[in-house]
Design a protein around this motif. Structure first.
Motif, mmCIF file in Angstrom:
data_model
loop_
_atom_site.group_PDB
_atom_site.id
_atom_site.type_symbol
_atom_site.label_atom_id
_atom_site.label_comp_id
_atom_site.label_asym_id
_atom_site.label_seq_id
_atom_site.Cartn_x
_atom_site.Cartn_y
_atom_site.Cartn_z
ATOM 1 N N LEU A 51 0.825 -1.204 0.000
ATOM 2 C CA LEU A 51 0.000 0.000 0.000
ATOM 3 C C LEU A 51 0.862 1.258 0.000
ATOM 4 C CD1 LEU A 51 -2.878 1.161 0.105
ATOM 5 C CD2 LEU A 51 -2.721 1.084 2.605
ATOM 6 N N HIS A 102 -9.831 -1.087 -7.040
ATOM 7 C CA HIS A 102 -10.299 -0.455 -5.808
ATOM 8 C C HIS A 102 -9.365 -0.903 -4.690
ATOM 9 C CE1 HIS A 102 -13.924 0.996 -7.779
ATOM 10 N NE2 HIS A 102 -14.076 -0.200 -8.301
ATOM 11 N N ILE A 103 -8.505 0.012 -4.250
ATOM 12 C CA ILE A 103 -7.456 -0.332 -3.298
ATOM 13 C C ILE A 103 -7.844 0.203 -1.926
ATOM 14 C CG2 ILE A 103 -5.002 -0.155 -2.783
ATOM 15 C CD1 ILE A 103 -4.535 0.389 -5.768
ATOM 16 N N ASP A 104 -8.195 -0.688 -1.024
ATOM 17 C CA ASP A 104 -8.610 -0.277 0.318
ATOM 18 C C ASP A 104 -7.483 0.469 1.010
ATOM 19 O OD1 ASP A 104 -11.070 -1.472 -0.014
ATOM 20 O OD2 ASP A 104 -10.482 -3.362 0.932
ATOM 21 N N GLY A 105 -7.808 1.631 1.556
ATOM 22 C CA GLY A 105 -6.839 2.407 2.302
ATOM 23 C C GLY A 105 -6.065 3.416 1.487
ATOM 24 N N GLU A 109 -12.856 8.821 1.241
ATOM 25 C CA GLU A 109 -14.173 8.878 0.604
ATOM 26 C C GLU A 109 -14.279 10.136 -0.260
ATOM 27 O OE1 GLU A 109 -18.923 8.805 1.760
ATOM 28 O OE2 GLU A 109 -17.387 8.688 3.311
#
Length: 213
Positions: A51, A102-105, A109
């Motif tokens: 990430l 769609h990369i969480d973190g 939003e």
């Protein structure tokens, strides 16, 4: 003496290549380390997590985009329009995982929408300049924002089309030119004959100075 590329930059470019080709989720730190020719431990010295690496790539992309906008100097509107399209296609293709995956973190939003909105606003400004220059036909009435949204959607999805429908893994000038011609299929019928000639000439000039991906 040839200057060596820093290891961190090699890692970033390998990450970008593999994220784009295989997807963020399917790419491991081991994959990236193997492509660079280093150990995973060496890689995590520079980027602790996958990430972190993706976030740096996004930061670099934002910086390039922000620097370009900051130093934009309006010229001929047709030339500026074609430059806008070429820059957008280049950035979209070279960093397509940022829009596709769609990369969480990675994003907060609404953050991605803010970036895309900036691109839309730049295109809207160009369309407004075309209108102010008297290039739109006066025998028809056009809603500038509706026209801009229609054209922007071509910008946003052209590279996805090439990848998903045509199965392209690399992009060349001809693909850029086709993308611009799709824009022109929407825009040029709205213009006067003189306006159409200016935009066709701008595309011809871009071809003369083309630089493939």
């Amino acid at each position: 003496m040839t200057k060596k590329t820093p290891t961190s930059q090699k890692i970033l470019e390998a990450g970008r290549t593999l994220f784009n080709a295989n997807g963020y989720a399917a790419t491991s730190l081991n994959d990236i380390a193997h492509m660079v020719g280093i150990s995973k431990g060496n890689l995590t010295y520079h980027f602790r997590t996958k990430l972190d690496l993706a976030a740096r790539l996004r930061e670099e992309t934002r910086k390039i985009t922000a620097d370009r906008r900051q130093h934009l100097e309006p010229g001929d509107v047709a030339d500026d329009y074609v430059e806008h399209l070429l820059f957008g296609m280049n950035m979209t293709w070279n960093n397509r995982f940022l829009l596709r995956d769609h990369i969480d973190g990675l994003t907060g939003e609404g953050e991605q929408n803010t970036e895309l909105a900036s691109d839309f606003e730049e295109l809207l400004t160009l369309i407004q300049r075309i209108d102010a220059a008297g290039m739109f036909r006066r025998d028809s009435v056009y809603d500038v924002e509706v026209l801009t949204r229609s054209i922007w959607m071509v910008s946003r999805y052209w590279m996805d089309y090439l990848r998903e429908i045509e199965g392209r893994t690399t992009i060349c000038w001809e693909d850029q030119e086709r993308g611009i011609k799709h824009h022109f299929a929407v825009l040029l019928p709205c213009l006067t004959a003189a306006g159409r000639r200016k935009f066709e000439a701008a595309l011809a000039d871009a071809e003369t100075n083309k630089a493939d991906f």
